[in-house]
Design a protein around this motif. Structure first.
Motif, PDB file in Angstrom:
ATOM      1  N   SER A 127       9.466  33.544 -43.200  1.00 24.94           N
ATOM      2  CA  SER A 127       8.905  33.061 -42.054  1.00 24.94           C
ATOM      3  C   SER A 127       8.274  31.660 -41.974  1.00 24.94           C
ATOM      4  O   SER A 127       7.989  31.375 -43.240  1.00 24.94           O
ATOM      5  N   ALA A 128       7.729  31.232 -40.871  1.00 28.16           N
ATOM      6  CA  ALA A 128       6.894  29.882 -41.273  1.00 28.16           C
ATOM      7  C   ALA A 128       5.750  29.937 -42.008  1.00 28.16           C
ATOM      8  O   ALA A 128       5.480  29.102 -42.805  1.00 28.16           O
ATOM      9  N   LEU A 129       4.991  31.161 -41.886  1.00 19.19           N
ATOM     10  CA  LEU A 129       3.863  31.461 -42.610  1.00 19.19           C
ATOM     11  C   LEU A 129       4.139  31.640 -44.176  1.00 19.19           C
ATOM     12  O   LEU A 129       3.588  31.156 -45.017  1.00 19.19           O
ATOM     13  N   MET A 133      -3.855  23.686 -25.864  1.00 23.67           N
ATOM     14  CA  MET A 133      -2.682  24.223 -26.719  1.00 23.67           C
ATOM     15  C   MET A 133      -2.506  23.612 -28.189  1.00 23.67           C
ATOM     16  O   MET A 133      -3.130  22.558 -28.211  1.00 23.67           O
ATOM     17  N   ALA A 134      -2.378  24.692 -29.025  1.00 23.57           N
ATOM     18  CA  ALA A 134      -2.655  24.462 -30.563  1.00 23.57           C
ATOM     19  C   ALA A 134      -1.229  23.664 -31.000  1.00 23.57           C
ATOM     20  O   ALA A 134       0.034  24.073 -30.595  1.00 23.57           O
ATOM     21  N   LYS A 135      -1.472  22.631 -31.700  1.00 28.05           N
ATOM     22  CA  LYS A 135      -0.277  21.668 -32.165  1.00 28.05           C
ATOM     23  C   LYS A 135      -0.472  21.673 -33.608  1.00 28.05           C
ATOM     24  O   LYS A 135      -1.008  22.438 -34.237  1.00 28.05           O
ATOM     25  N   ILE A 179       0.902  33.999 -36.383  1.00 23.76           N
ATOM     26  CA  ILE A 179       1.660  33.058 -35.787  1.00 23.76           C
ATOM     27  C   ILE A 179       1.830  31.740 -36.372  1.00 23.76           C
ATOM     28  O   ILE A 179       2.492  31.038 -36.396  1.00 23.76           O
ATOM     29  N   ASP A 180       0.385  31.373 -36.682  1.00 21.10           N
ATOM     30  CA  ASP A 180       0.127  30.121 -37.542  1.00 21.10           C
ATOM     31  C   ASP A 180      -1.140  30.285 -38.213  1.00 21.10           C
ATOM     32  O   ASP A 180      -1.857  31.326 -38.427  1.00 21.10           O
ATOM     33  N   SER A 181      -1.429  29.362 -39.171  1.00 25.23           N
ATOM     34  CA  SER A 181      -2.527  29.247 -39.976  1.00 25.23           C
ATOM     35  C   SER A 181      -3.816  29.382 -39.258  1.00 25.23           C
ATOM     36  O   SER A 181      -4.817  29.844 -39.828  1.00 25.23           O
TER      37      SER A 181
HETATM   38  C1  LIG Z   1       2.083  25.695 -35.965  1.00 22.89           C
HETATM   39  C2  LIG Z   1       2.506  25.446 -34.483  1.00 22.89           C
HETATM   40  O1  LIG Z   1       3.136  24.254 -34.461  1.00 22.89           O
HETATM   41  C3  LIG Z   1       1.292  25.512 -33.700  1.00 22.89           C
HETATM   42  O2  LIG Z   1       1.650  25.154 -32.304  1.00 22.89           O
HETATM   43  C4  LIG Z   1       3.351  26.392 -34.041  1.00 22.89           C
HETATM   44  O3  LIG Z   1       2.669  27.709 -33.986  1.00 22.89           O
HETATM   45  C5  LIG Z   1       4.679  26.759 -34.684  1.00 22.89           C
HETATM   46  O4  LIG Z   1       5.391  27.764 -33.900  1.00 22.89           O
HETATM   47  P1  LIG Z   1       6.939  28.026 -34.935  1.00 22.89           P
HETATM   48  O5  LIG Z   1       7.601  29.374 -34.006  1.00 22.89           O
HETATM   49  O6  LIG Z   1       7.090  28.238 -36.206  1.00 22.89           O
HETATM   50  O7  LIG Z   1       8.067  26.917 -34.527  1.00 22.89           O
END
Ligand SMILES: C[C@](O)(CO)[C@H](O)COP(=O)(O)O
Length: 240
Positions: free
Chosen positions: A83-85, A163-165, A191-193
């Motif tokens: 996964s991304a994490l 919106m989280a970026k 989903i993210d850090s």
């Molecule tokens: C980290 C992130 O870009 C914040 O918006 C987003 O959560 C990444 O999402 P992804 O599903 O791993 O592309």
């Protein structure tokens, strides 16, 4: 004190119509998106080094691209995870191996956000070093709704929504310690850090970023990306 960017690019492009080329290697003007992303961090003086987590089969190709582009700050490329994490964890663990005894500010950034700008990177560093964290955000410009069982059961107050970026930035030891806790507790669905740090009680501080810092995930994101670049080349919107 070191400032390290951990760039994660372990995806396969499943949301890019399963294109044979992972989205981070799609090109514009002969330059892969990932190289454009790395280059922004390379060109930012406050960044000391970059660690890249990349799909294992693409590491050799990526090394060649980095060499061709003349990037000097990419100290290490590690295999991405499931996964991304997981990919982020591999990159963070590598940063710790590279700088075991340093106070490290780490900026975690998607390989497919090439339009991040230096000012946002600098604001992230300032926020981590004065407050402990930085989550790049933009104000919500559309209404955010929550559904359950097929109907909309909540509409959030848009003026409170962000919106989280990325980058999402922390002290390296803090983010590594929450990854370790999540592993011990068997929690794999953050989903993210930012979600992970919030779950473990850290205070997250927003840092305003640019709306153009889009994540190129789907074909329409790619069209938007090329549109933004073309428009920049033309000098932006002109008054009549
Ligand atoms: C980290 C992130 O870009 C914040 O918006 C987003 O959560 C990444 O999402 P992804 O599903 O791993 O592309």
């Amino acid at each position: 004190m070191k400032r390290i960017a951990v760039i994660f690019a372990g995806g396969v492009g499943a949301r890019m119509n399963n294109s044979k080329t992972p989205k981070q290697f799609l090109e514009w003007n002969g330059r892969p998106i990932l190289i454009q992303t790395l280059d922004v961090f390379e060109q930012t003086d406050l960044i000391d080094a970059i660690v890249l987590a990349c799909k294992a089969e693409w590491i050799d190709h990526t090394k060649n691209l980095i060499k061709e582009a003349g990037l000097q700050k990419v100290l290490s490329i590690v295999p991405g995870g499931e996964s991304a994490l997981d990919s982020q964890y591999n990159g963070l663990a590598e940063a710790k191996c590279l700088f075991p005894n340093e106070d490290v500010t780490v900026l975690i950034h998607d390989g497919v956000r090439p339009l991040v700008d230096k000012e946002t990177i600098e604001r992230n560093i300032e926020s981590v070093e004065t407050k402990g964290s930085a989550i790049t955000v933009t104000p919500a410009i559309e209404t955010v709704m929550v559904t359950d069982n097929g109907s909309i059961n909540r509409i959030l107050n848009r003026s409170e929504c962000l919106m989280a970026k990325a980058p999402q930035s922390f002290k390296l030891d803090d983010i590594l310690s929450v990854h370790d806790r999540a592993k011990v507790e068997g929690i794999h669905d953050f989903i993210d850090s930012a979600s992970m740090m919030m779950h473990y009680g850290y205070t997250l501080y927003p840092v305003l970023g640019e709306t153009e810092n889009i994540k190129i995930t789907t074909p329409s994101d790619y069209y938007m990306f090329t549109g933004i670049i073309k428009n920049r080349e033309l000098g932006g919107l002109q008054d009549e």
